[in-house]
Scaffold this motif. Structure first.
Motif: not given
Length: 468
Positions: A122-140
């Motif tokens: 949908e983002l690539k097609a212009g049907k939505r404004r934003k996509v978000r990723i929450a990336y949880f991790g440690d010291s890596m």
């Protein structure tokens, strides 16, 4: 003996050989010695068409439904959460791509990364404004390692610019290269490891910051593509007490009693940095988000020294409110280095039990959000006179895979993607050094490669999802 009889010898030899082979093919036992193994021979195997095994014949007779054999129901959704979708019928220990599983919860239609992949389309097609990723991790991933390279690649393809969420203070601020971040030393940081009082609500990063008498924080963009200016800025804070925050010499009165509140700003390009000062009674702050236009954003939620179990301390109300203020389409969970503290340990039931509760809570608090569990990287330890892969790596990978399969998430085996058994030794000792001498953590070069590997795996899923 006559010449006529001698001429028949080749025929007798061939016939005798065939008889012997036919007899051997009927032997129903196996014998092995060292590397040689003698098995029943099927002389007609190359001429046969494929037929179901006896076990599959029993399954077909029981259900007479080919979709059950592939792990799919009539809607194309995995009927058995422990059977991968048909594009990923692979061994989870050796497959370097992403495996996706259906949720075992009745009525839960979330499958692997399907929601996230649809959002990307949908983002690539212009049907939505934003996509978000929450990336949880440690010291890596601290210092925006791995996530910085993943973000850069995704934004170049899907659009967007900006580093996303940055906490108020950070122990690795001087190490991070995707933003310049300085702050006063009088901020009080409550977090997972210092037993915050019961009335303190931790933010999604595992931190909540309270200002002192003259607290300030300054963020500046860096001279890198997609990171060289601030435009859309959001300050995230807790319940307000009519305090005043001064941002680039302009005063704002904070309000809102929700667990997470948001103050949105548009940056003046004449002032590329962001200077924040607070005055008033102490109140909680979480961090600042930096975005620029429509596109995809990756928020780095690193916390040194944790295993992922600590996410169980997060408030359900805070998570749900955060999802309202800053919704995530994908949550990535990347842990393992701190679980493998005893390399020869192979029983991780002590870890699996609390992680099941964490996953149950997160899936409940973030309905409709896709999840991706990243299997641990290789970790080597010294045994005798050389470094080898820790026996616990495979055992932990199985636990992480089972968590994904049992909760309807996606799974990516980083261990397999980086080369499997003994790969950490190669990353440390190879011509191009990609990991540190602790045989556990990646350096910047290695982190960039891991980010590229994950980007490739995600894009493979994205392209598969576009196929009819």
């Amino acid at each position: 003996m006559s010449g006529k009889n001698k001429s028949a010898y080749p025929f007798y030899i061939v016939l005798g050989t065939l008889v012997c082979l036919l007899g051997l093919s009927q032997l129903n036992y196996s014998f092995s010695y060292k590397d040689f193994q003698f098995r029943k021979v099927d002389m007609l195997s190359e001429l046969r068409t494929t037929s179901p095994s006896p076990d599959n014949q029993k399954l077909t007779a029981a259900g007479n439904d080919s979709s059950k054999l592939s792990g799919l129901d009539s809607n194309g959704i995995a009927a058995n959460p422990h059977v991968p979708n048909p594009d990923h019928t692979h061994d989870f220990m050796s497959y370097a791509g992403i495996m996706e599983y259906a949720s075992p919860v009745p009525g839960d239609t979330v499958v692997g990364m399907r929601h996230f992949l649809t959002a990307l389309q949908e983002l690539k097609a212009g049907k939505r404004r934003k996509v978000r990723i929450a990336y949880f991790g440690d010291s890596m991933i601290e210092g925006d390692l791995i996530t910085g390279d993943l973000r850069d690649s995704l934004q170049r393809f899907f659009g967007g610019a900006g580093v996303g969420f940055v906490p108020v203070t950070s122990v690795v601020a001087s190490f991070r290269t995707t933003i310049t971040h300085t702050f006063s030393t009088d901020w009080k940081d409550y977090h997972y490891k210092n037993s915050p009082p019961s009335n303190i609500t931790l933010g999604l990063s595992g931190h909540t910051f309270y200002p002192g008498g003259g607290s300030w924080v300054k963020y500046s963009p860096v001279k890198k593509p997609l990171l060289d200016k601030f435009q859309e800025i959001s300050l995230l804070y807790g319940p307000a007490s009519e305090g005043t925050v001064t941002i680039n010499d302009k005063a704002y009165t904070l309000s809102g009693n929700a667990p997470v509140n948001r103050l949105d700003l548009q940056q003046d390009t004449a002032q590329p940095s962001l200077m924040l000062r607070y005055s008033g009674s102490a109140q909680p702050f979480y961090g600042v988000c930096f975005e620029n236009g429509n596109g995809i954003y990756v928020d780095n939620y690193s916390f040194r020294g944790i295993s992922g179990v600590e996410l169980g301390h997060l408030s359900a109300d805070m998570i749900r409110r955060m999802q309202q203020e800053r919704p995530y389409d994908l949550v990535v969970m990347h842990y393992g280095a701190n679980v493998l503290f005893r390399p020869e340990l192979t029983d991780y039931s002590w870890y699996e039990r609390p992680m099941k509760k964490v996953m149950d809570s997160l899936r409940q608090d973030l309905p409709g959000t896709s999840f991706l569990i990243v299997g641990t990287a290789d970790k080597s330890y010294r045994k005798a006179d050389k470094y080898i892969t820790a026996p616990g790596v495979e055992a932990l990978l199985k636990v992480q895979h089972d968590l994904a399969a049992g909760h309807g998430t996606a799974y990516w085996n980083l261990f397999a993607a980086m080369g499997g058994e003994g790969s950490m030794v190669k990353w440390v000792e190879g011509d191009t050094v990609m990991a540190n001498k602790d045989y556990t953590h990646f350096n910047r070069t290695g982190a960039a490669k891991v980010g590229a590997l994950l980007y490739k795996a995600i894009m493979n899923e994205y392209r598969l999802a576009q196929q009819p």
